[in-house]
Design a protein around this motif. Structure first.
Motif, PDB file in Angstrom:
ATOM      1  N   UNK A 130     -36.835 -59.083  21.230  1.00  0.00           N
ATOM      2  CA  UNK A 130     -37.018 -59.157  22.679  1.00  0.00           C
ATOM      3  C   UNK A 130     -35.742 -58.719  23.394  1.00  0.00           C
ATOM      4  N   UNK A 131     -35.905 -57.845  24.399  1.00  0.00           N
ATOM      5  CA  UNK A 131     -34.775 -57.409  25.215  1.00  0.00           C
ATOM      6  C   UNK A 131     -34.060 -56.181  24.702  1.00  0.00           C
ATOM      7  N   UNK A 132     -34.362 -55.745  23.475  1.00  0.00           N
ATOM      8  CA  UNK A 132     -33.690 -54.554  22.939  1.00  0.00           C
ATOM      9  C   UNK A 132     -34.410 -53.285  23.409  1.00  0.00           C
ATOM     10  N   UNK A 133     -33.701 -52.187  23.274  1.00  0.00           N
ATOM     11  CA  UNK A 133     -34.267 -50.883  23.630  1.00  0.00           C
ATOM     12  C   UNK A 133     -34.188 -49.969  22.411  1.00  0.00           C
ATOM     13  N   UNK A 134     -34.932 -50.361  21.364  1.00  0.00           N
ATOM     14  CA  UNK A 134     -34.916 -49.547  20.143  1.00  0.00           C
ATOM     15  C   UNK A 134     -36.326 -49.104  19.721  1.00  0.00           C
ATOM     16  N   UNK A 135     -37.256 -49.122  20.671  1.00  0.00           N
ATOM     17  CA  UNK A 135     -38.617 -48.662  20.383  1.00  0.00           C
ATOM     18  C   UNK A 135     -38.714 -47.136  20.490  1.00  0.00           C
ATOM     19  N   UNK A 136     -39.763 -46.610  19.899  1.00  0.00           N
ATOM     20  CA  UNK A 136     -40.011 -45.164  19.990  1.00  0.00           C
ATOM     21  C   UNK A 136     -41.478 -44.933  20.353  1.00  0.00           C
ATOM     22  N   UNK A 137     -41.705 -43.806  20.993  1.00  0.00           N
ATOM     23  CA  UNK A 137     -43.066 -43.381  21.314  1.00  0.00           C
ATOM     24  C   UNK A 137     -43.169 -41.898  20.984  1.00  0.00           C
ATOM     25  N   UNK A 138     -44.243 -41.523  20.326  1.00  0.00           N
ATOM     26  CA  UNK A 138     -44.411 -40.106  20.001  1.00  0.00           C
ATOM     27  C   UNK A 138     -45.795 -39.643  20.430  1.00  0.00           C
ATOM     28  N   UNK A 139     -45.860 -38.368  20.757  1.00  0.00           N
ATOM     29  CA  UNK A 139     -47.116 -37.738  21.161  1.00  0.00           C
ATOM     30  C   UNK A 139     -47.155 -36.355  20.530  1.00  0.00           C
ATOM     31  N   UNK A 140     -48.029 -36.200  19.561  1.00  0.00           N
ATOM     32  CA  UNK A 140     -48.181 -34.913  18.884  1.00  0.00           C
ATOM     33  C   UNK A 140     -49.444 -34.263  19.442  1.00  0.00           C
ATOM     34  N   UNK A 141     -49.325 -33.007  19.854  1.00  0.00           N
ATOM     35  CA  UNK A 141     -50.456 -32.333  20.490  1.00  0.00           C
ATOM     36  C   UNK A 141     -50.945 -31.182  19.619  1.00  0.00           C
ATOM     37  N   UNK A 142     -52.256 -30.987  19.648  1.00  0.00           N
ATOM     38  CA  UNK A 142     -52.871 -29.812  19.030  1.00  0.00           C
ATOM     39  C   UNK A 142     -53.757 -29.165  20.086  1.00  0.00           C
ATOM     40  N   UNK A 143     -54.155 -27.937  19.831  1.00  0.00           N
ATOM     41  CA  UNK A 143     -54.997 -27.206  20.769  1.00  0.00           C
ATOM     42  C   UNK A 143     -54.152 -26.435  21.758  1.00  0.00           C
ATOM     43  N   UNK A 144     -54.822 -25.837  22.733  1.00  0.00           N
ATOM     44  CA  UNK A 144     -54.103 -25.040  23.710  1.00  0.00           C
ATOM     45  C   UNK A 144     -53.377 -23.884  23.057  1.00  0.00           C
TER      46      UNK A 144
END
Length: 189
Positions: A130-144
């Motif tokens: 709690x309170x840390x900033x060590x998360x990650x978020x990823x978004x891989x796209x296909x198409x286009x």
């Protein structure tokens, strides 16, 4: 002697000569008995209509483009329609023939490609405490049409497919492909 009157679109070949301008032209022919015969051509050249559907193009998924064959003609599109405009919403070669009041024709075509939809696959890593900033978020796209650019709405405004050093919360990412098709999604940490 003999006179001929003719009207043609853009050019006319007469006794082996090509003519591209309006005017009176003469030629001397020899008959089978060896006598000369002078013939005159009174020629009117009509210019064919100008037509340009543009360059081949790629569209974003679920969009279309209006093709314009110019105003004031008789139209014949490859799909059988006969209007000035044709709405192209699927991949294919679109061909139109236009005819003016003089009976002169022009033809043009354009190849339209409709890109596949942009599909986002998301993943995340939660914060470790709690309170840390060590998360990650990823978004891989296909198409286009690649390559893709990414824009996260975090405080660092990250521009890669994976945003790092994230605290708890929901983060939105806007992904844009090479032809400016766009998709937005979110990841919760």
């Amino acid at each position: 002697t003999g006179d001929t009157t003719a009207t043609a679109c853009d050019s006319l070949v007469w006794y082996g000569n090509m003519y591209t301008s309006t005017g009176a032209y003469t030629d001397t022919l020899q008959t089978t008995s060896g006598c000369d015969s002078v013939v005159t051509l009174n020629l009117t050249i009509q210019t064919s209509p100008s037509l340009d559907l543009g360059d081949d193009t790629t569209l974003c998924y679920n969009t279309s483009v209006n093709l314009d064959a110019g105003a004031g003609y008789i139209y014949s599109w490859s799909d059988g329609s006969n209007t000035q405009f044709l709405n192209a919403s699927s991949t294919g070669n679109y061909v139109v023939t236009i005819s003016d009041t003089n009976g002169c024709n022009s033809i043009d075509s354009v190849f339209v490609t409709v890109a596949t939809p942009l599909i986002v696959t998301k993943d995340s890593t939660n914060i470790s405490c709690y309170g840390l900033a060590d998360g990650t978020a990823s978004a891989i796209v296909t198409g286009g049409v690649g390559p893709y650019s990414y824009l996260w709405d975090d405080s660092n405004v990250q521009t890669t497919d994976t945003a790092t050093n994230l605290s708890e919360g929901t983060y939105f990412v806007t992904i844009t492909d090479a032809i400016n098709c766009e998709v937005m999604d979110s990841v919760h940490i």
